[in-house]
Design an enzyme around this catalytic site. Structure first.
Site, short mmCIF file in Angstrom:
data_model
loop_
_atom_site.label_atom_id
_atom_site.label_comp_id
_atom_site.label_asym_id
_atom_site.label_seq_id
_atom_site.Cartn_x
_atom_site.Cartn_y
_atom_site.Cartn_z
N GLU A 148 45.51 42.04 41.16
CA GLU A 148 46.93 41.96 40.33
C GLU A 148 48.08 41.48 41.14
O GLU A 148 48.93 41.14 40.28
CB GLU A 148 47.20 43.50 40.05
CG GLU A 148 46.23 44.19 39.02
CD GLU A 148 45.12 44.57 39.39
OE1 GLU A 148 44.00 44.81 38.76
OE2 GLU A 148 44.73 44.81 40.63
N ASP A 186 37.92 41.80 41.45
CA ASP A 186 38.66 42.97 41.23
C ASP A 186 39.92 42.77 42.27
O ASP A 186 40.28 42.18 42.98
CB ASP A 186 37.78 44.05 41.59
CG ASP A 186 38.09 45.56 41.24
OD1 ASP A 186 39.36 45.50 40.19
OD2 ASP A 186 37.31 46.52 41.24
N ASP A 193 39.98 51.01 34.92
CA ASP A 193 39.64 52.32 35.25
C ASP A 193 39.79 53.32 34.13
O ASP A 193 40.77 54.26 34.32
CB ASP A 193 40.54 52.88 36.51
CG ASP A 193 40.21 51.83 37.77
OD1 ASP A 193 38.96 51.07 37.84
OD2 ASP A 193 40.71 52.06 38.70
#
Length: 964
Positions: A546, A543, A620
Site C-alpha cells: 500500500e 502483499d 484480510d
C-alpha cells in the site's frame, strides 16, 4: 478557481437506534455494539474527513466563494482540442477529445508543474477528431457522433450533452479548487524536518528501545512493555497531527477538487475499494446513508469493518452512473493518485458528487457511454484492459500463513492427490524466507526448493511465494546492499537518508518503484540465477504494498517521504502498489529464455491500470457469514472499475469457518475469477479434507464444476484483453440487463460473463433461495439443463419492470441444498466446457470440448471459444491464437474462425460432445456437412439433445444440421 472554504469541521452526530429506547433494549444494543467493536477494525488508527485538513476545507465551501471564469479572448482551438486561461491569471485549461466518446480535461498552473504517473494512461487509438466551435460565451467540442462537450466560460461549467439532454456536468456548483502551493515553509529545509521527525519518534517512545511493532502499529519495547494507544488528534491546520505523528506540509495547502453532476442518474458505481454496497450510498445531503465521504487512500486495514466508506487496500477513482430502466450511463476517471475523498448526494435530479484530493493534478476523463458496457470499453482504452492470465491461475489455489516446511508442502500436495481434489497452485507466505528477506529461502525449513517445485510441476502444478516491497536493512542481504549502493530507496524528508520503516522484516527500506530504472532493477531480481531456488514454475505474490509500515501514520508511509525525484509520497501514494505490481509482472516475463512467459502476480494494493498486470484480492477478511455476503458487492465494484481478475480469501483470512461456511464460500468462489483459500497462522488448518464427508464431497463437486468451465472463463479473459468484451469477468446484472430497473442495486448475484448467472447461498442454514432472473429468458439450470419457470405466486409478486417487450424478468425460489449453488445458463449463448475430470488445469490442455448450446426464445444462440498455448505471450508476440465463433440459427450449428491465425500444434480443439437445450422437440436426424448421420440422444424430460462424437474440431470451420 481559488475558492474560499470554511475551516470549521462539519460534524454529524449519529443518534442511537430507536430500538434502544427501553432499558433492556439499551442493554442489548450496548452488548451488541461491544461485540462488534471487539471483532471490527481499530478505527482509531485511521483518519476521517473531519481529521483531514484538506477534506475539511474542500467539503465545506463558503456561500460567497468566488466562481471560476475563463477569459473568452484566451480560448484557442486545434484539431480535437481547446485551450484557455482562467481569469486568475494563474491556471490554464486544456480540453481534448482523447478518443471517440472520451474527453480529457486538464487544469494546471504552468508555473508550478506537479508530478504525474505517466504509465497509467494508455496511448489513445487513432480516430477522426471532432469539430470545435467557439462562441462568445462558450465553446463546443464534438466527442462522438451523438455527444458534445460544451465549455461555458462564465461561470466555468462543462456540460456533456447527448442529443437534446445533458448527461453530465462538471463544476455545476462551482466547487472547483486548485490551491496554489505556498512558499511560507520553504525555509524549513529537509534537515530540520528530518531532525523533527526523529525527535518526535524519540519523544513518542520515551527513550525506550523498540524491538518490534504489532499489527496495531504500536511499538513493542525491549523491556517487554508495549506502547500505549494515543487519543485521536483532530487538527485541520497546515501541520496535521494524528496518532502521535505530525505531517509537516512544507508546501502548504495544494488541494484540488471539483463537483460532478450525473444528470438523471438513479445510481452510481465504482470508486473501489470499500466494504460497501455495489450501488454507492449517499454521504451528504438529506437522509445521507453515511456521514463521511468515501475515502481513496491505499492502506493496510486488518479485519476491516463492513458497510462503511473507509479506505482499504486499493484506490481506483473511477465512477459510472446509471439511469435505471433506460440503459443510459456515463463515467469519469479522476486521475489523481493522492489521498482523495468523494461525497455523493441525491440532488439536482441526479447524483451530485464532490471529488477532493490532497494535492496533485486536475486530470479528468469523461466517458460518454451511452451504455454501461460502452463506458467500460472507453475506460479500458484509457487505462488498459484486463490481461489474459495463464490458464493454471484460473484453477484452485491453496494458501496459508504458513506451510511450515517442505514436508508440510508435500503432505498438503499429497492430500489433494489422495482425495481426488483439483488444485493448481500451492502458496508460501513470509515464513518460507530467511528472516523475512525476500528472494531467499529458510535453508533449514526449505533446503531443496527447486526439487519441491519440480515435485509439484510433475503433477501439473505451480508454486507462489510472497515478495513484499519492504527490504530488510541487513548488511548481509544482497538485495538491500544493491538497493543501497544504487540509491534506489525512498528517501527521508531531507532527500539524503534512506527511509527506515518497520514491517515484517523489522527495520526496512522501500524501493522507489515510481522510477523506471528501479522497476527494471526489481524485475531483474527474478532472474533464475539471482533468485536462487526459483524455477519457471514459481510465481509471485505482492502483499503489503500500500505500502504498509507498522510504525507509520495509519500503518503506512509518512507523506513527507521522497521519491528519487524529490517528490513527496503524498503525490504518488496510491500508485506505489501498482508500480510494484508492474515491475514484478515484468520480472516474471524477463526471466524466461525467450522473454515470453506469461506472468501471474497477485497484488493487494491497486489503482486504475492494475488490471494490466495481474490479479488482486480483497485482503484480510474474516471467517464470518457477513464477510461471505460482503465479498460479492466488493468484487463487483472492483470489476466495474475495470479490474477483472478479482477474488476474496475463501473461508475468511481471520478466524475458523465451520464446515457449512467453508462449503458455501467454496461454492461462491468457484464462480469468481480468482479462486484461493487462505488463512491466518492463528486459524486452524482448513484443507478441504479436514472437514470430512459429506463436506469434502460438496466442495470437490463445485471445484470440479469450476474446472469444467475453464474454457469459458479463459475466453472471457481473452476477449477482455483483445477489447472484444468488457474487462469485468464477474459482472453485475446491470451490465447485461441495463434496461431492467430491478437489477440496478442487485449485488448478491452476478453474471460470470454474459452466459452464467450465479446466486450464492450466503446465510447459515438456508434451505431455499430466491433468485431474480432478468430478461426475456429462457434460463436453464446449469446442472439439470431444465428450463426454469416462475412459480405462480413468485411470478405475480416479483415480476420485474423492464420494457413492455417482454424483457421483464421474474423471481423464483430454488432449492439451496448443501451440495449445490444456484447457477443458470442464459438462453441465447454457447458455453464451451471440458468435462473430463483432471487434477490440474495443465493436465486438461489436450482434452476435447463439450459445447453447451442454450437456445433463446427464437431458437438461436452464439458464443466464442479462445484457444492458445495457455502459458506464453505468443498470442501477443506472434498472433498465435484462435478465436472461434459458434452460432446456432435455423437449426444449423456452425463454427467459424473469427480472429487469429495459427497452425500451432499446441492448440487442440476436438469436440467430443454437443448439448443443445430448449429445442422443444425431438429431431428426426442430425447430419454433418458431408451428409453423414451423427449419433444423437434426446431427453424429453429436460428437453436436451446430445450429439456425441460429432467428428469436428474447434480449430476448423464446420456445420451440423438438425432436422426437426
Amino acid at each position: 478557481p481559488l475558492r474560499r472554504y470554511a475551516t470549521g469541521a462539519h460534524r454529524r452526530i449519529r443518534r442511537p437506534p430507536k430500538g434502544c429506547a427501553f432499558r433492556m433494549q439499551r442493554f442489548l444494543c450496548l452488548a451488541l455494539s461491544l461485540i462488534a467493536q471487539i471483532s471490527a477494525v481499530d478505527r482509531s488508527k485511521f483518519r476521517s474527513c473531519a481529521q483531514t485538513g484538506f477534506c475539511v476545507r474542500l467539503r465545506n465551501p463558503e456561500a460567497d466563494a468566488e466562481t471560476a471564469k475563463l477569459v473568452a479572448d484566451s480560448v484557442k482551438t486545434g484539431d480535437g482540442f481547446l485551450t484557455a486561461r482562467f481569469d486568475d491569471e494563474r491556471l490554464a485549461l486544456r480540453v481534448e477529445q482523447y478518443m471517440s466518446g472520451v474527453a480529457r480535461i486538464r487544469i494546471h498552473d504552468p508555473a508550478e508543474p506537479r508530478w504525474e504517473p505517466q504509465e497509467v494512461i494508455q496511448e489513445p487509438p487513432s480516430f477522426p477528431k471532432g469539430a470545435v466551435s467557439v462562441n462568445a460565451d462558450s465553446a463546443v467540442l464534438a466527442i462522438d457522433d451523438e455527444t458534445t462537450l460544451e465549455v461555458q466560460y462564465d461561470p466555468f461549467v462543462l456540460s456533456l450533452r447527448r442529443g437534446d439532454g445533458v448527461a453530465m456536468q462538471v463544476n455545476p456548483r462551482q466547487y472547483l479548487r486548485y490551491e496554489a502551493r505556498g512558499t511560507q515553509r520553504a525555509e524549513k529545509g529537509g534537515e530540520e524536518l528530518e531532525m523533527s521527525s526523529a525527535e518526535e519518534e524519540e519523544d513518542r517512545h520515551g527513550g525506550k528501545k523498540v524491538v518490534d511493532y504489532g499489527e496495531d502499529g504500536l511499538a513493542i519495547y525491549e523491556d517487554g512493555t508495549k506502547e500505549a494507544k494515543r487519543e485521536l488528534q483532530e487538527d485541520a491546520a497546515v501541520d496535521e497531527k494524528f496518532g502521535g505523528h505530525t505531517d509537516h506540509q512544507k508546501y502548504g495547502a495544494s488541494a484540488v477538487g471539483v463537483d460532478i453532476l450525473f444528470n438523471d442518474a438513479t445510481d452510481v458505481y465504482g470508486i473501489p475499494e470499500h466494504a460497501s454496497s455495489l450501488s454507492l450510498k449517499t454521504t451528504t445531503g438529506k437522509d445521507a446513508q453515511y456521514s463521511d465521504p468515501y475515502r481513496l487512500y491505499t492502506l493496510d486495514v486488518f479485519e476491516y469493518e463492513l458497510d462503511n466508506p473507509m479506505a482499504l487496500y486499493g484506490a481506483i477513482p473511477f465512477m459510472m452512473s446509471l439511469k435505471a430502466g433506460m440503459s443510459e450511463s456515463v463515467g469519469v476517471f479522476w486521475h489523481n493518485p493522492s489521498e482523495t475523498f468523494v461525497d455523493i448526494e441525491d440532488a439536482d435530479g441526479g447524483k451530485h458528487t464532490h471529488w477532493m484530493s490532497e494535492t496533485g493534478n486536475f486530470d479528468l476523463f469523461l466517458m460518454s457511454g451511452p451504455s454501461p458496457k460502452s463506458v467500460m470499453a472507453q475506460y479500458a482504452h484509457v487505462t488498459g484492459p484486463t490481461y489474459l492470465p495463464p490458464m493454471f491461475s484460473l484453477g484452485f489455489h491453496q494458501c496459508r500463513w504458513n506451510y511450515k516446511d517442505e514436508q508440510d508442502v508435500a503432505q498438503v500436495h499429497q492430500g489433494f492427490e489422495d482425495n481426488d481434489f483439483p488444485v493448481d497452485v500451492i502458496w508460501l507466505d513470509i515464513e518460507h524466507t530467511d528472516q523475512k528477506k525476500y528472494f531467499t529461502w529458510d535453508k533449514t525449513l526449505f533446503p531443496n526448493p527447486v526439487e519441491m517445485q519440480k515435485g509439484l510441476a510433475a503433477k501439473g502444478r505451480k508454486m507462489v511465494t510472497i515478495v513484499d516491497p519492504h527490504i530488510k536493512r541487513d548488511s548481509s542481504y544482497y538485495v538491500h546492499n544493491e538497493a543501497t549502493a544504487k540509491g534506489y530507496y525512498i528517501k527521508d524528508e531531507g532527500g539524503e537518508k534512506d527511509y527506515d520503516g518497520w514491517c515484517w522484516s523489522g527495520s526496512s527500506s522501500y524501493p522507489d518503484f515510481t522510477c523506471a530504472d528501479v522497476r527494471q532493477w526489481w524485475a531483474e531480481q527474478f532472474a533464475l540465477n539471482k533468485y536462487q531456488g526459483s524455477t519457471l514454475d514459481l510465481f509471485t505474490w505482492n502483499d503489503m504494498n500500500e505500502p504498509s509500515v507498522f510504525n507509520g501514520p495509519e500503518v503506512t508511509m509518512q507523506k513527507t517521504k521522497l521519491n528519487r525525484e524529490g517528490v513527496e509520497s503524498r503525490e504518488w501514494h496510491n500508485v506505489y502498489g501498482l508500480y510494484l505490481h508492474m515491475a514484478t509482472s515484468r520480472g516474471l516475463t524477463l526471466r524466461s529464455p525467450q522473454k515470453d512467459q506469461r506472468p501471474f502476480v497477485l497484488s493487494r494494493a491497486f489503482y486504475g491500470g492494475s488490471q494490466k498486470y495481474g490479479a488482486i484480492w480483497t485482503g484480510d477478511n474474516m471467517a464470518q457469514w457477513s464477510h461471505l455476503e460482503a465479498a460479492a458487492p466488493m468484487l463487483l465494484s472492483i470489476s466495474m472499475a475495470g479490474l477483472g481478475f478479482v477474488g476474496a480469501d475463501v473461508g475468511g483470512f481471520m478466524g475458523d469457518p465451520d464446515a457449512e461456511l467453508m462449503t458455501r464460500w467454496m461454492q461462491a468462489a468457484a464462480y469468481q475469477p480468482f479462486f484461493r483459500s487462505h488463512a491466518h497462522h492463528d486459524s486452524r488448518r482448513r484443507e478441504v479434507w479436514l472437514f470430512g464427508e459429506p463436506w469434502l464431497g460438496y466442495m470437490r463437486k463445485v471445484t470440479l464444476e469450476r474446472y469444467t468451465f475453464l474454457p469459458y472463463l479463459y475466453t472471457l479473459f481473452a476477449e477482455a484483453e483483445l477489447m472484444l468484451g468488457v474487462s469485468a469477468i464477474m459482472r453485475p446484472l446491470l451490465l447485461e440487463f441495463p434496461e431492467d430497473p430491478a437489477v440496478a442495486k442487485i449485488d448478491d448475484a452476478w453474471m460470470l460473463g454474459p452466459a452464467l448467472l450465479v446466486k450464492p447461498v450466503v446465510h447459515q442454514g438456508a434451505k431455499s433461495i430466491d433468485v431474480y432472473l432478468p430478461g426475456s429468458g429462457p434460463w436453464y439450470d446449469s446442472r439439470t439443463f431444465k428450463a426454469v419457470q416462475p412459480g405462480l405466486i413468485s411470478s405475480i409478486l416479483h415480476r420485474g419492470k423492464g420494457k413492455d417487450d417482454g424483457s421483464a424478468g421474474f423471481t423464483t425460489s430454488v432449492s439451496a441444498d448443501m451440495d449445490k449453488i444456484p447457477v443458470f445458463f442464459r438462453g441465447g449463448h454457447v458455453i464451451p466446457r471440458k468435462m473430463r475430470l483432471r487434477r490440474s488445469a495443465s493436465l486438461m490442455a489436450k482434452d476435447p470440448y463439450t459445447l453447451v448450446i442454450a437456445l433463446d426464445k427464437n431458437k438461436e444462440a452464439e458464443g466464442s471459444l479462445y484457444m492458445d498455448d495457455e502459458v506464453s505471450l505468443s498470442y501477443k508476440l506472434s498472433q498465435s491464437y484462435l478465436l472461434a465463433k459458434v452460432t446456432f440459427k435455423d437449426n444449423v450449428l456452425a463454427n467459424s474462425l473469427a480472429f487469429g491465425a495459427t497452425s500451432d500444434s499446441q492448440v487442440a480443439g476436438d469436440v467430443e460432445r454437443v448439448v443443445i437445450l430448449g429445442l422443444d422437440q425431438k429431431p428426426s436426424s442430425v447430419t454433418a456437412a458431408d451428409g453423414s448421420a451423427l449419433e444423437m440422444d434426446y431427453q424429453a424430460d429436460a428437453d436436451t439433445l446430445t450429439i456425441r462424437k460429432p467428428g469436428v474440431s474447434m480449430s476448423s470451420e464446420w456445420r451440423i444440421s438438425i432436422a426437426v
